[in-house]
Design an enzyme around this catalytic site. Structure first.
Site, PDB file in Angstrom:
ATOM      1  N   VAL A 100      -9.463  -0.382   0.272  1.00 11.92           N
ATOM      2  CA  VAL A 100      -8.705   0.206  -0.838  1.00 11.92           C
ATOM      3  C   VAL A 100      -9.138  -0.402  -2.177  1.00 11.92           C
ATOM      4  O   VAL A 100      -9.389   0.321  -3.153  1.00 11.92           O
ATOM      5  CB  VAL A 100      -7.181   0.008  -0.633  1.00 11.92           C
ATOM      6  CG1 VAL A 100      -6.402   0.707  -1.738  1.00 11.92           C
ATOM      7  CG2 VAL A 100      -6.747   0.541   0.731  1.00 11.92           C
ATOM      8  N   LYS A 153       2.699  -2.514   2.927  1.00 14.07           N
ATOM      9  CA  LYS A 153       3.968  -2.124   3.575  1.00 14.07           C
ATOM     10  C   LYS A 153       4.600  -3.296   4.329  1.00 14.07           C
ATOM     11  O   LYS A 153       5.824  -3.435   4.373  1.00 14.07           O
ATOM     12  CB  LYS A 153       3.766  -0.951   4.535  1.00 14.07           C
ATOM     13  CG  LYS A 153       2.731  -1.176   5.615  1.00 14.07           C
ATOM     14  CD  LYS A 153       1.769  -0.032   5.705  1.00 14.07           C
ATOM     15  CE  LYS A 153       0.442  -0.493   6.227  1.00 14.07           C
ATOM     16  NZ  LYS A 153      -0.639   0.418   6.006  1.00 14.07           N
ATOM     17  N   GLU A 202       3.541   2.945  -4.272  1.00 13.11           N
ATOM     18  CA  GLU A 202       3.373   4.293  -3.720  1.00 13.11           C
ATOM     19  C   GLU A 202       2.484   4.320  -2.478  1.00 13.11           C
ATOM     20  O   GLU A 202       2.766   5.026  -1.505  1.00 13.11           O
ATOM     21  CB  GLU A 202       2.763   5.212  -4.798  1.00 13.11           C
ATOM     22  CG  GLU A 202       2.645   6.663  -4.396  1.00 13.11           C
ATOM     23  CD  GLU A 202       4.015   7.247  -4.082  1.00 13.11           C
ATOM     24  OE1 GLU A 202       4.803   7.438  -4.999  1.00 13.11           O
ATOM     25  OE2 GLU A 202       4.288   7.509  -2.888  1.00 13.11           O
ATOM     26  N   ILE A 217       0.121  10.318  -0.203  1.00 15.21           N
ATOM     27  CA  ILE A 217       1.218  11.285  -0.418  1.00 15.21           C
ATOM     28  C   ILE A 217       2.275  10.645  -1.322  1.00 15.21           C
ATOM     29  O   ILE A 217       2.759   9.555  -1.017  1.00 15.21           O
ATOM     30  CB  ILE A 217       1.870  11.696   0.928  1.00 15.21           C
ATOM     31  CG1 ILE A 217       0.809  12.188   1.911  1.00 15.21           C
ATOM     32  CG2 ILE A 217       2.920  12.774   0.702  1.00 15.21           C
ATOM     33  CD1 ILE A 217       1.357  12.529   3.291  1.00 15.21           C
ATOM     34  N   GLU A 244      -7.964   0.001  14.767  1.00 16.25           N
ATOM     35  CA  GLU A 244      -8.432  -1.383  14.708  1.00 16.25           C
ATOM     36  C   GLU A 244      -8.924  -1.820  16.087  1.00 16.25           C
ATOM     37  O   GLU A 244      -8.566  -1.221  17.102  1.00 16.25           O
ATOM     38  CB  GLU A 244      -7.271  -2.314  14.330  1.00 16.25           C
ATOM     39  CG  GLU A 244      -6.556  -1.963  13.053  1.00 16.25           C
ATOM     40  CD  GLU A 244      -7.311  -2.410  11.816  1.00 16.25           C
ATOM     41  OE1 GLU A 244      -8.138  -3.326  11.923  1.00 16.25           O
ATOM     42  OE2 GLU A 244      -7.085  -1.811  10.752  1.00 16.25           O
ATOM     43  N   ASP A 286       3.514  -0.225  12.675  1.00 14.02           N
ATOM     44  CA  ASP A 286       3.065   0.209  11.339  1.00 14.02           C
ATOM     45  C   ASP A 286       3.991   1.310  10.805  1.00 14.02           C
ATOM     46  O   ASP A 286       4.415   1.271   9.644  1.00 14.02           O
ATOM     47  CB  ASP A 286       1.608   0.720  11.457  1.00 14.02           C
ATOM     48  CG  ASP A 286       1.111   1.317  10.160  1.00 14.02           C
ATOM     49  OD1 ASP A 286       0.839   0.559   9.227  1.00 14.02           O
ATOM     50  OD2 ASP A 286       1.010   2.568  10.080  1.00 14.02           O
ATOM     51  N   LYS A 331       6.806   1.367   7.387  1.00 18.65           N
ATOM     52  CA  LYS A 331       6.911   2.435   6.384  1.00 18.65           C
ATOM     53  C   LYS A 331       8.310   3.054   6.418  1.00 18.65           C
ATOM     54  O   LYS A 331       8.910   3.349   5.383  1.00 18.65           O
ATOM     55  CB  LYS A 331       5.842   3.495   6.648  1.00 18.65           C
ATOM     56  CG  LYS A 331       4.430   2.933   6.462  1.00 18.65           C
ATOM     57  CD  LYS A 331       3.385   3.857   7.055  1.00 18.65           C
ATOM     58  CE  LYS A 331       1.999   3.273   6.951  1.00 18.65           C
ATOM     59  NZ  LYS A 331       1.005   3.965   7.765  1.00 18.65           N
TER      60      LYS A 331
HETATM   61  N1  LIG Z   1      -7.011   1.061   4.437  1.00 17.22           N
HETATM   62  C1  LIG Z   1      -6.110   2.017   4.280  1.00 17.22           C
HETATM   63  O1  LIG Z   1      -6.371   3.191   4.551  1.00 17.22           O
HETATM   64  C2  LIG Z   1      -4.733   1.688   3.754  1.00 17.22           C
HETATM   65  C3  LIG Z   1      -3.789   2.719   3.602  1.00 17.22           C
HETATM   66  C4  LIG Z   1      -2.526   2.433   3.078  1.00 17.22           C
HETATM   67  C5  LIG Z   1      -2.218   1.124   2.743  1.00 17.22           C
HETATM   68  N2  LIG Z   1      -3.160   0.130   2.947  1.00 17.22           N
HETATM   69  C6  LIG Z   1      -2.784  -1.228   2.589  1.00 17.22           C
HETATM   70  O2  LIG Z   1      -3.654  -1.686   1.563  1.00 17.22           O
HETATM   71  C7  LIG Z   1      -3.858  -3.093   1.685  1.00 17.22           C
HETATM   72  C8  LIG Z   1      -5.359  -3.378   1.769  1.00 17.22           C
HETATM   73  O3  LIG Z   1      -5.870  -2.717   2.911  1.00 17.22           O
HETATM   74  P1  LIG Z   1      -7.453  -2.604   3.154  1.00 17.22           P
HETATM   75  O4  LIG Z   1      -7.609  -1.614   4.257  1.00 17.22           O
HETATM   76  O5  LIG Z   1      -8.172  -2.374   1.888  1.00 17.22           O
HETATM   77  O6  LIG Z   1      -7.770  -4.059   3.703  1.00 17.22           O
HETATM   78  P2  LIG Z   1      -9.196  -4.728   3.961  1.00 17.22           P
HETATM   79  O7  LIG Z   1     -10.273  -3.706   3.948  1.00 17.22           O
HETATM   80  O8  LIG Z   1      -9.045  -5.603   5.142  1.00 17.22           O
HETATM   81  O9  LIG Z   1      -9.407  -5.655   2.659  1.00 17.22           O
HETATM   82  C9  LIG Z   1      -8.669  -6.802   2.427  1.00 17.22           C
HETATM   83  C10 LIG Z   1      -9.253  -7.517   1.243  1.00 17.22           C
HETATM   84  O10 LIG Z   1      -8.469  -8.680   0.979  1.00 17.22           O
HETATM   85  C11 LIG Z   1      -9.320  -9.792   0.812  1.00 17.22           C
HETATM   86  N3  LIG Z   1      -8.623 -10.991   1.255  1.00 17.22           N
HETATM   87  C12 LIG Z   1      -8.106 -11.263   2.488  1.00 17.22           C
HETATM   88  N4  LIG Z   1      -7.536 -12.474   2.496  1.00 17.22           N
HETATM   89  C13 LIG Z   1      -7.696 -12.974   1.243  1.00 17.22           C
HETATM   90  C14 LIG Z   1      -7.352 -14.195   0.627  1.00 17.22           C
HETATM   91  N5  LIG Z   1      -6.709 -15.154   1.295  1.00 17.22           N
HETATM   92  N6  LIG Z   1      -7.699 -14.372  -0.667  1.00 17.22           N
HETATM   93  C15 LIG Z   1      -8.336 -13.397  -1.339  1.00 17.22           C
HETATM   94  N7  LIG Z   1      -8.700 -12.222  -0.819  1.00 17.22           N
HETATM   95  C16 LIG Z   1      -8.385 -12.034   0.458  1.00 17.22           C
HETATM   96  C17 LIG Z   1     -10.538  -9.518   1.658  1.00 17.22           C
HETATM   97  O11 LIG Z   1     -11.628 -10.272   1.152  1.00 17.22           O
HETATM   98  P3  LIG Z   1     -13.131 -10.169   1.753  1.00 17.22           P
HETATM   99  O12 LIG Z   1     -13.579  -8.762   1.473  1.00 17.22           O
HETATM  100  O13 LIG Z   1     -13.905 -11.168   0.995  1.00 17.22           O
HETATM  101  O14 LIG Z   1     -12.997 -10.458   3.216  1.00 17.22           O
HETATM  102  C18 LIG Z   1     -10.698  -8.003   1.433  1.00 17.22           C
HETATM  103  O15 LIG Z   1     -11.447  -7.756   0.291  1.00 17.22           O
HETATM  104  C19 LIG Z   1      -3.044  -3.511   2.925  1.00 17.22           C
HETATM  105  O16 LIG Z   1      -1.785  -3.942   2.528  1.00 17.22           O
HETATM  106  C20 LIG Z   1      -2.924  -2.220   3.704  1.00 17.22           C
HETATM  107  O17 LIG Z   1      -1.785  -2.197   4.548  1.00 17.22           O
HETATM  108  C21 LIG Z   1      -4.386   0.379   3.429  1.00 17.22           C
END
Ligand SMILES: NC(=O)c1ccc[n+]([C@@H]2O[C@H](COP(=O)([O-])OP(=O)(O)OC[C@H]3O[C@@H](n4cnc5c(N)ncnc54)[C@H](OP(=O)(O)O)[C@@H]3O)[C@@H](O)[C@H]2O)c1
Length: 437
Positions: free
Chosen positions: A15, A107, A131, A138, A192, A203, A207
């Site tokens: 994201v 969430k 959001e 959505i 995952e 999950d 929500k």
């Molecule tokens: N992915 C989706 O479709 C989606 C949809 C709705 C909501 N969300 C929510 O959006 C959020 C992010 O999701 P994501 O899918 O983008 O996660 P992700 O791909 O796993 O990315 C997580 C990011 O956080 C960084 N990070 C982790 N631990 C950290 C720390 N201690 N200090 C600094 N940075 C740290 C990671 O760094 P590195 O890159 O260096 O490892 C990575 O860049 C979550 O809350 C998730 O529930 C995601």
């Protein structure tokens, strides 16, 4: 034009990287629509050397998101790390403490600590926008928090986990087993490596807990959600549902009842001619029933970098458009101190139709015994079908499929457990709740 809104993005994964790219590519149009530029001045992630395909020139890098929240030259912290505790929570708390607005897609954090964080934001006149935390792209939070003000909401429900919906859709369309569909979802990156959190409903529960608070003006209570995942759904269930005119979806449902608020996440049979039944694959859908507007159904992308970043960007833009001293949108739709305590309705009082599938010994008197147990528990049947079950079993068995009229969860549990004690049931009975719009 007003000064640029400076944001710090914590988390540059799926994201975060999409958000940085979109803001970079659309600087001019964003400045026009917000009346001021949106500028990313700081970022934080774990690995500074990872090639993310992003232009981060002129942006200050922080290894620690909490240090960024405390010291960076920013007006807004955008938290895209994830997790209820640890770095995400600490960074959000530090930002609010310092007087920064916060945007998050997290969430888990909101389901666990949303009320405290909302109170902390309100105390300082700050915005806490989330959001993207429910149903990805959505705009369900804005609809409940702002657009439906004045409505009394009676029920919210939806398909809020793309992984589960993808698996159930493929099981139905291709006749594959749950295990095969899960493997395919993992291969395609929809699930995952450890899919437990998605397929067991946690999950969706996170929500749902957030939506419940917004819908009913109560405190968030994730621990009070009745939870059942999809790993026990078989091809037999999918086929029987189809024959009966239903499709199976993992729904999160919150509704107001006389006994309190019911929150439940479970596989659900929905009539196949409803719009929600037609929502396939990774798509999400959220339905809101309210007294002034009536029924609202929103369908769209519930996950993915760009779709989620779109919702995050909308939240950032709302902050850019707001003016100091006018931040009046309470994070949970009403001031945190006026949220009512959550009053839980017991699951055993849930009322609705049920699908019950039993495998029973093929012997005289079994159907009569089943009918007696149903009658003992005041359950009336809409339909009952029996199929011979072929197999390698020594003793022949039959499959009995029943659909009940509206009854209570307690009656169904008692009837099924009496039948199990009667000794003619083979294997584990399947019970799936039916939800009608
Ligand atoms: N992915 C989706 O479709 C989606 C949809 C709705 C909501 N969300 C929510 O959006 C959020 C992010 O999701 P994501 O899918 O983008 O996660 P992700 O791909 O796993 O990315 C997580 C990011 O956080 C960084 N990070 C982790 N631990 C950290 C720390 N201690 N200090 C600094 N940075 C740290 C990671 O760094 P590195 O890159 O260096 O490892 C990575 O860049 C979550 O809350 C998730 O529930 C995601």
């Amino acid at each position: 034009m007003a000064d640029a809104l400076k944001i710090g993005v914590a988390g540059l994964g799926t994201v975060g990287a999409s958000l940085v790219r979109i803001i970079h590519d659309r600087q001019e149009s964003l400045a026009v629509s917000c009346g001021r530029a949106i500028e990313i001045t700081a970022v934080s992630a774990r690995n500074r050397d990872k090639d993310r395909g992003l232009d981060l020139s002129g942006v200050t890098w922080f290894d620690d998101p909490v240090t960024m929240a405390k010291n960076a030259d920013i007006d807004v912290l955008v938290e895209l790390i994830g997790g209820a505790e640890g770095a995400a929570r600490a960074a959000v708390e530090a930002a609010l403490e310092r007087g920064l607005h916060v945007v998050t897609a997290n969430k888990a954090l909101l389901a666990e600590s949303g009320v405290e964080l909302a109170a902390a934001a309100e105390e300082k006149g700050l915005l806490l926008n989330f959001e993207a935390a429910v149903a990805g792209g959505i705009p369900v939070i804005k609809a409940m928090r702002e657009s439906l003000t004045g409505n009394t909401i009676s029920r919210v429900y939806g398909i809020m986990n793309g992984t589960c919906n993808y698996i159930l859709t493929r099981m139905e369309k291709e006749g594959l087993s749950f295990e095969d569909c899960l493997k395919e979802a993992q291969r395609l990156g929809y699930a995952e490596a450890d899919p437990t959190f998605d397929i067991e409903g946690n999950d969706t529960a996170h929500k749902l807990a957030i939506m419940t608070a917004l819908a009913f003006g109560c405190e968030i209570s994730c621990d009070d959600i009745y939870l059942e995942g999809i790993s026990n759904i078989t091809q037999e269930d999918i086929r029987a549902a189809s024959e009966l005119g239903y499709r199976i979806k993992l729904l999160g449902v919150a509704q107001r009842t006389e006994g309190g608020i019911e929150q439940r996440v479970h596989p659900t049979m929905v009539p196949h001619d409803t719009v929600i039944a037609q929502v396939d694959g990774v798509t999400n859908a959220v339905a809101i029933e309210s007294d002034i507007l009536g029924d609202l159904l929103m369908v769209g992308p519930g996950a993915g970098g760009d779709a989620t970043a779109s919702a995050v960007l909308g939240d950032v833009a709302d902050i850019a458009k707001s003016r100091p001293g006018t931040q009046t949108v309470a994070a949970l739709g009403r001031p945190a101190k006026s949220l009512e305590p959550y009053r839980r309705a017991r699951m055993r009082s849930h009322e609705g139709g049920y699908f019950i599938r039993l495998r029973v010994a093929d012997r005289i008197g079994v159907i009569a015994a089943i009918a007696r147990r149903m009658a003992d528990n005041q359950i009336s049947l809409e339909s009952i079908v029996q199929h011979s079950t072929n197999g390698s079993d020594e003793a022949p068995t039959k499959t009995i499929i029943m659909v009940t009229h509206a009854t209570t969860e307690l009656s169904v549990r008692n009837a099924v457990s009496s039948m199990e004690s009667d000794g003619y049931i083979v294997g584990k009975p399947q019970v799936i709740r039916i939800e009608k719009p």
